[in-house]
Design an enzyme around this catalytic site. Structure first.
Site, PDB file in Angstrom:
ATOM      1  N   ASP A 173     -70.617  -5.406  79.746  1.00 12.58           N
ATOM      2  CA  ASP A 173     -71.412  -6.485  78.949  1.00 12.58           C
ATOM      3  C   ASP A 173     -72.212  -5.155  78.571  1.00 12.58           C
ATOM      4  O   ASP A 173     -73.250  -5.300  79.233  1.00 12.58           O
ATOM      5  CB  ASP A 173     -71.756  -7.231  79.558  1.00 12.58           C
ATOM      6  N   HIS A 174     -72.514  -4.920  77.151  1.00 13.55           N
ATOM      7  CA  HIS A 174     -73.185  -3.400  77.084  1.00 13.55           C
ATOM      8  C   HIS A 174     -74.256  -3.591  77.528  1.00 13.55           C
ATOM      9  O   HIS A 174     -75.458  -2.746  77.315  1.00 13.55           O
ATOM     10  CB  HIS A 174     -72.526  -2.627  76.035  1.00 13.55           C
ATOM     11  N   HIS A 236     -74.595 -11.137  75.997  1.00 17.32           N
ATOM     12  CA  HIS A 236     -75.451 -10.422  76.269  1.00 17.32           C
ATOM     13  C   HIS A 236     -76.873 -11.207  76.689  1.00 17.32           C
ATOM     14  O   HIS A 236     -77.737 -11.102  77.351  1.00 17.32           O
ATOM     15  CB  HIS A 236     -75.910  -9.651  75.594  1.00 17.32           C
TER      16      HIS A 236
HETATM   17  C1  BG6 Z   1     -72.099  -6.699  70.125  1.00 15.26           C
HETATM   18  C2  BG6 Z   1     -71.422  -8.016  69.159  1.00 15.26           C
HETATM   19  O1  BG6 Z   1     -71.315  -6.915  71.368  1.00 15.26           O
HETATM   20  O2  BG6 Z   1     -72.989  -6.292  70.397  1.00 15.26           O
HETATM   21  C3  BG6 Z   1     -72.489  -7.500  67.870  1.00 15.26           C
HETATM   22  O3  BG6 Z   1     -70.788  -8.235  69.397  1.00 15.26           O
HETATM   23  C4  BG6 Z   1     -73.488  -7.321  67.711  1.00 15.26           C
HETATM   24  O4  BG6 Z   1     -71.549  -9.004  67.071  1.00 15.26           O
HETATM   25  C5  BG6 Z   1     -73.684  -6.091  68.935  1.00 15.26           C
HETATM   26  O5  BG6 Z   1     -73.972  -6.413  66.810  1.00 15.26           O
HETATM   27  C6  BG6 Z   1     -75.022  -5.608  68.922  1.00 15.26           C
HETATM   28  O6  BG6 Z   1     -75.511  -4.473  69.662  1.00 15.26           O
HETATM   29  P1  BG6 Z   1     -76.709  -3.987  70.106  1.00 15.26           P
HETATM   30  O7  BG6 Z   1     -76.650  -3.481  71.158  1.00 15.26           O
HETATM   31  O8  BG6 Z   1     -76.644  -3.323  68.642  1.00 15.26           O
HETATM   32  O9  BG6 Z   1     -77.786  -4.787  69.682  1.00 15.26           O
END
Ligand code: BG6
Length: 499
Positions: A173-174, A236
């Site tokens: 989960d980044h 997230h």
């Molecule tokens: C991803 C989603 O997991 O996270 C995308 O699938 C989203 O739709 C993205 O744009 C947002 O990540 P960050 O790190 O740019 O907030």
């Protein structure tokens, strides 16, 4: 050895290789490190290198010498027609590289493919004995979406766990790789000034905003079958919620922290009746508009999106947490695309002083707030009352702020960088465990079901570039309204940039 399945896809070039390259530049990678890209495209090692690193637009050209050096550690294997095939040839290639580069049989398999392939890949790896740890360790990283609902997430867990032990599985989960998300733990548990106030006695409500200015872009096909709740909220945002809600863990190791996070997720009050679901959730979709003179497409006009789609690009949820600490404290969480700006932040709203001695008519909106900015302009802001100089006791709000950018050593690792390094070191703290993912789906499932099958369910519209539909503030109790942040941590909705 990092073996990436789905290596010809976007994620490898956009996030994984740049992340690995930064680790390489920072001397964080083991000396014998190699990457093997695997997919169904007919590419040679040279083609793959050209695509993901030598001609990559995601890397800084000034690093050319280092780029060429790192490119030598990158290889490619074509799987042929399908991922569900015999991996004997792949196994030989892995064996050759292992011997040549002395990678000690330590392998990470990174599945950057659609989830429908996870189980088949795990099985085919296991058929080759590539899951056994008699010599060297074997780890499996899986990308989101981890399931489409509770049922599919459980099936997916069960499917993979037939071939890999839970301790070998790393669900990415980044957001957990973001420095500022990890700092939620530090803010809470390394300070004695916040934690005593971190409960229903002092906190009035909690607000979390995740806004993106972009639309769905080229991902309409995927997104239309997903929507904001599945794409961002289930994973997230509920991860962020769990870090705010959780009890202090006994220690900082992966299992202790994840045990507390699961407990937190399990304590979210699941909304089951139509009335609550109706009153506590808002879903909406962006519509065409003009921003800075440019025509912006509405969601239904985007490529890959059904022109009659009811998929939400905006989701706002109010909920409660059923435990001793949080009883009766509302949580308001929203996520959306095509908002005025890209920002993610957590706002802890403290209660007003129990007894007001200063008769200031505007006191109700001068409550203390702790704002934790996840991105951009990362930092922490405390809003508190100060006396306006002069006669009487007029109170005004002042800011006490900390910005990450003010730290002299600010080599903030990107999320993928940090997570890949953790997986190499066998640290699963920042990865989601099976029970965590399932607990999150357990909360989300009834909302999805209501949105799909409920009788009085609406999808509202909002013009691209606005803070959601007109009724967005109705969710918030009392005179409340969302704090609509700008790209600068210290500014809120009363502030705008004209040029
Ligand atoms: C991803 C989603 O997991 O996270 C995308 O699938 C989203 O739709 C993205 O744009 C947002 O990540 P960050 O790190 O740019 O907030």
């Amino acid at each position: 050895m990092l073996i990436i399945f789905g290596a010809s896809g976007d994620l490898t070039a956009r996030k994984l290789i740049p992340g690995l390259f930064n680790l390489f530049k920072g001397n964080h990678l083991p000396e014998n490190f190699v990457v093997l890209g695997v997919s169904r495209s007919d590419l040679s090692d040279a083609d793959f290198r050209k695509k993901v690193i030598l001609e990559s637009k995601f890397l800084n050209k000034e690093d050319q010498q280092k780029i060429e050096q790192f490119a030598n550690a990158i290889f490619y294997q074509d799987l042929g027609e399908t991922y569900d095939t015999n991996y004997t040839q792949l196994n030989h290639r892995i064996g050759d590289l292992n011997r040549k580069f002395k990678t000690a049989n330590n392998y990470i398999f990174y599945l950057s493919t659609p989830p429908s392939l996870f189980e088949a890949i795990a099985k085919n790896l296991s058929d080759q004995g590539l899951n056994t740890e008699t010599e060297g360790w074997k780890r499996l990283i899986v990308e989101k979406p981890f399931g489409y609902d509770l049922k599919t997430a459980k099936l997916l867990n069960k499917g993979i766990q037939q071939y890999f032990k839970e301790t070998q599985i790393y669900r990415i989960d980044h957001y957990l790789g973001k420095e500022t998300v990890q700092n939620l733990l530090v803010t809470r548990f390394a300070n004695s000034i916040f934690e005593p106030l971190w409960n229903r006695n002092y906190i009035d409500h909690v607000e979390i905003t995740n806004a993106e200015s972009e639309g769905v872009g080229s991902r309409g096909g995927y997104y239309d079958g997903s929507g904001a709740l599945r794409d961002m909220f289930q994973n997230h945002l509920l991860q962020i919620v769990s870090l705010i809600v959780m009890e202090p863990p006994i220690g900082a190791n992966a299992e202790e922290i994840r045990n507390e996070k699961v407990k937190a997720l399990r304590s979210l009050r699941i909304m089951r009746d139509a009335k609550t679901l109706h009153e506590h959730t808002i879903r909406a979709q962006y519509m065409s508009s003009q921003i800075d003179g440019a025509e912006i497409k509405g969601y239904r006009e985007e490529d890959g999106v059904d022109p009659n789609s009811t998929t939400e690009t905006y989701a706002a949820i109010k909920f409660f947490v059923d435990n001793w600490r949080w009883k009766d404290v509302p949580f308001y969480v929203r996520t959306a695309k095509r908002m005025p700006t890209k920002v993610t932040e957590v706002v802890i709203h403290f209660k007003s002083p129990h007894h007001q001695i200063f008769q200031d008519s505007g006191m109700f909106n001068k409550d203390n707030k702790l704002i934790i900015r996840i991105q951009p302009d990362e930092g922490i802001l405390v809003k508190f009352g100060v006396k306006v100089p002069g006669q009487g006791f007029k109170v005004e709000r002042a800011n006490l702020d900390f910005y990450y950018s003010s730290l002299s050593e600010t080599n903030v690792m990107q999320a993928y960088e940090r997570l890949l390094l953790d997986a190499m070191q066998g640290d699963a703290t920042l990865y989601a465990r099976a029970d965590e993912v399932e607990a999150a789906w357990e909360f989300v499932d009834p909302i999805l079901d209501y949105w799909k099958n409920g009788k009085d369910v609406r999808v509202y519209g909002y013009s691209a570039g606005m803070w959601g539909p007109k009724n967005a503030d109705d969710l918030i109790d009392g005179f409340g309204m969302w704090r609509n942040p700008t790209e600068n941590l210290a500014d809120a909705q009363e502030f705008c940039v004209i040029c």
